[in-house]
Design a protein around this motif. Structure first.
Motif, short mmCIF file in Angstrom:
data_model
loop_
_atom_site.label_atom_id
_atom_site.label_comp_id
_atom_site.label_asym_id
_atom_site.label_seq_id
_atom_site.Cartn_x
_atom_site.Cartn_y
_atom_site.Cartn_z
N GLY A 140 -3.55 12.24 -0.40
CA GLY A 140 -2.71 11.05 -0.36
C GLY A 140 -3.50 9.77 -0.12
N TRP A 141 -4.74 9.75 -0.64
CA TRP A 141 -5.62 8.58 -0.45
C TRP A 141 -4.87 7.31 -0.84
CZ3 TRP A 141 -10.48 8.89 1.65
CH2 TRP A 141 -11.25 7.72 1.62
N PRO A 142 -4.96 6.24 -0.01
CA PRO A 142 -4.14 5.04 -0.25
C PRO A 142 -4.39 4.38 -1.59
CG PRO A 142 -5.11 5.02 1.96
CD PRO A 142 -5.77 6.13 1.22
N GLN A 143 -3.33 3.82 -2.13
CA GLN A 143 -3.38 3.00 -3.33
C GLN A 143 -2.76 1.64 -3.01
OE1 GLN A 143 -2.16 4.99 -7.12
NE2 GLN A 143 -1.55 6.68 -5.78
N VAL A 144 -3.18 0.63 -3.74
CA VAL A 144 -2.55 -0.67 -3.62
C VAL A 144 -1.81 -0.96 -4.92
CG1 VAL A 144 -4.68 -1.87 -4.36
CG2 VAL A 144 -2.89 -3.14 -3.16
N PHE A 200 0.84 -1.19 0.00
CA PHE A 200 0.00 0.00 0.00
C PHE A 200 0.88 1.25 0.00
CE2 PHE A 200 -2.77 -3.25 1.71
CZ PHE A 200 -3.98 -2.99 1.09
N VAL A 201 0.46 2.24 -0.79
CA VAL A 201 1.16 3.52 -0.87
C VAL A 201 0.17 4.60 -0.45
CG1 VAL A 201 2.37 5.14 -2.39
CG2 VAL A 201 2.61 2.67 -2.75
N TYR A 202 0.58 5.50 0.43
CA TYR A 202 -0.35 6.49 0.99
C TYR A 202 0.42 7.75 1.37
CZ TYR A 202 1.56 3.87 4.93
OH TYR A 202 2.42 3.24 5.79
N THR A 219 -4.08 0.67 -8.20
CA THR A 219 -5.40 1.28 -8.18
C THR A 219 -5.63 1.93 -6.82
OG1 THR A 219 -7.77 0.89 -8.52
CG2 THR A 219 -6.56 -0.82 -7.35
N HIS A 220 -6.41 3.02 -6.81
CA HIS A 220 -6.78 3.65 -5.54
C HIS A 220 -7.77 2.76 -4.78
CE1 HIS A 220 -5.08 7.42 -7.19
NE2 HIS A 220 -5.00 7.77 -5.92
N ILE A 221 -7.68 2.81 -3.47
CA ILE A 221 -8.71 2.18 -2.65
C ILE A 221 -10.03 2.90 -2.93
CG2 ILE A 221 -9.46 1.67 -0.30
CD1 ILE A 221 -6.97 0.14 -1.24
N PRO A 222 -11.13 2.19 -3.16
CA PRO A 222 -12.41 2.86 -3.43
C PRO A 222 -12.76 3.90 -2.37
CG PRO A 222 -12.60 0.52 -3.87
CD PRO A 222 -11.25 0.72 -3.24
N MET A 223 -13.33 5.02 -2.80
CA MET A 223 -13.62 6.14 -1.91
C MET A 223 -15.07 6.15 -1.43
SD MET A 223 -11.50 9.16 -3.85
CE MET A 223 -9.76 8.92 -4.26
N VAL A 224 -15.80 5.07 -1.68
CA VAL A 224 -17.19 4.96 -1.27
C VAL A 224 -17.36 3.66 -0.49
CG1 VAL A 224 -19.58 4.77 -2.06
CG2 VAL A 224 -18.00 6.28 -3.25
N PRO A 225 -18.04 3.68 0.66
CA PRO A 225 -18.24 2.44 1.41
C PRO A 225 -19.00 1.40 0.59
CG PRO A 225 -18.81 4.36 2.74
CD PRO A 225 -18.62 4.85 1.34
N GLY A 226 -18.77 0.13 0.92
CA GLY A 226 -19.45 -0.95 0.23
C GLY A 226 -18.47 -1.92 -0.41
N ARG A 227 -19.02 -2.79 -1.25
CA ARG A 227 -18.21 -3.79 -1.95
C ARG A 227 -17.90 -3.30 -3.36
NH1 ARG A 227 -16.47 -8.93 -1.97
NH2 ARG A 227 -16.48 -10.08 -3.94
#
Length: 212
Positions: A81-85, A34-36, A106-114
């Motif tokens: 600096g939103w995390p990316q994987v 993870f990069v943040y 890819t960025h970690i999704p910015m909306v809750p859920g699947r």
């Protein structure tokens, strides 16, 4: 007694590296990290890891089934600096050497859920045919010294790459205290429901019911 307002928000990430698609190869394994940004801190979970080696399925899909779990929790004071994987896949060449099969991020999704993300992978290319032949004979293919450069983008414009395969990831996102700090993470289709057109002139349209 007055309840103090939160000073940080939490981002909880679960999920897995599900499958890989590399038609030209028979076995792969993946590393991830993870990069943040500087304002982010990991409170639990693993920042990096490595999957098991998987072989290509014998059915028509010809996918590498990994199903390797991801589990990490961040805290931060602002979303900059939103995390990316970053995922980098490896395999063995004809001489038994470990060689890179692809990089992707890819960025970690910015909306809750699947959520599901299908990442296009790429590999660095040699600058000449002579270097390409030498790298093949020596078993030392071009690769990045630090895979985190994939998520940063600095200097990427001078890097010669070639597309090669896909990696599919799934995420389960939970957020806490973001709205209390003034950040709206409501999906747009819920926050702004569509208004259907009325078939009768002069009739006032009503917002469509938001699905539960």
């Amino acid at each position: 007694m007055a309840i103090s307002s939160p000073s940080v928000f939490l981002l909880m990430v679960g999920g897995q590296i599900e499958t890989g698609e590399f038609q030209e190869f028979d076995d792969i394994y993946c590393r991830y990290n993870f990069v943040y940004g500087q304002d982010w801190v990991i409170t639990s979970g693993l920042e990096e890891g490595i999957t098991q080696t998987a072989r290509k399925s014998v059915d028509d899909r010809q996918k590498f089934v990994l199903n390797f779990p991801l589990d990490i929790t961040f805290k931060s004071t602002n979303p900059y600096g939103w995390p990316q994987v970053v995922v980098h896949a490896y395999g063995h060449d004809v001489f038994g050497n470990d060689v890179v099969r692809g990089y992707g991020a890819t960025h970690i999704p910015m909306v809750p859920g699947r959520h599901t993300r299908r990442i296009a992978m790429f590999v660095p290319e040699s600058s000449s045919q002579f270097q390409k032949m030498t790298a093949w004979l020596m078993g030392r293919r071009p690769e990045f010294v630090d895979a985190r450069v994939i998520a940063q983008g600095e200097g990427r414009e001078v890097t010669r790459v070639r597309s090669q395969g896909f990696i599919t990831l799934s995420f389960n996102i939970i957020m806490k205290d973001m709205k209390k700090l003034g950040y709206d993470v409501t999906p747009s289709d819920v926050a702004n429901p569509t208004i259907p057109e009325s078939s009768n002139a002069g009739t006032t349209s009503t917002p469509a019911q938001t699905p539960r």
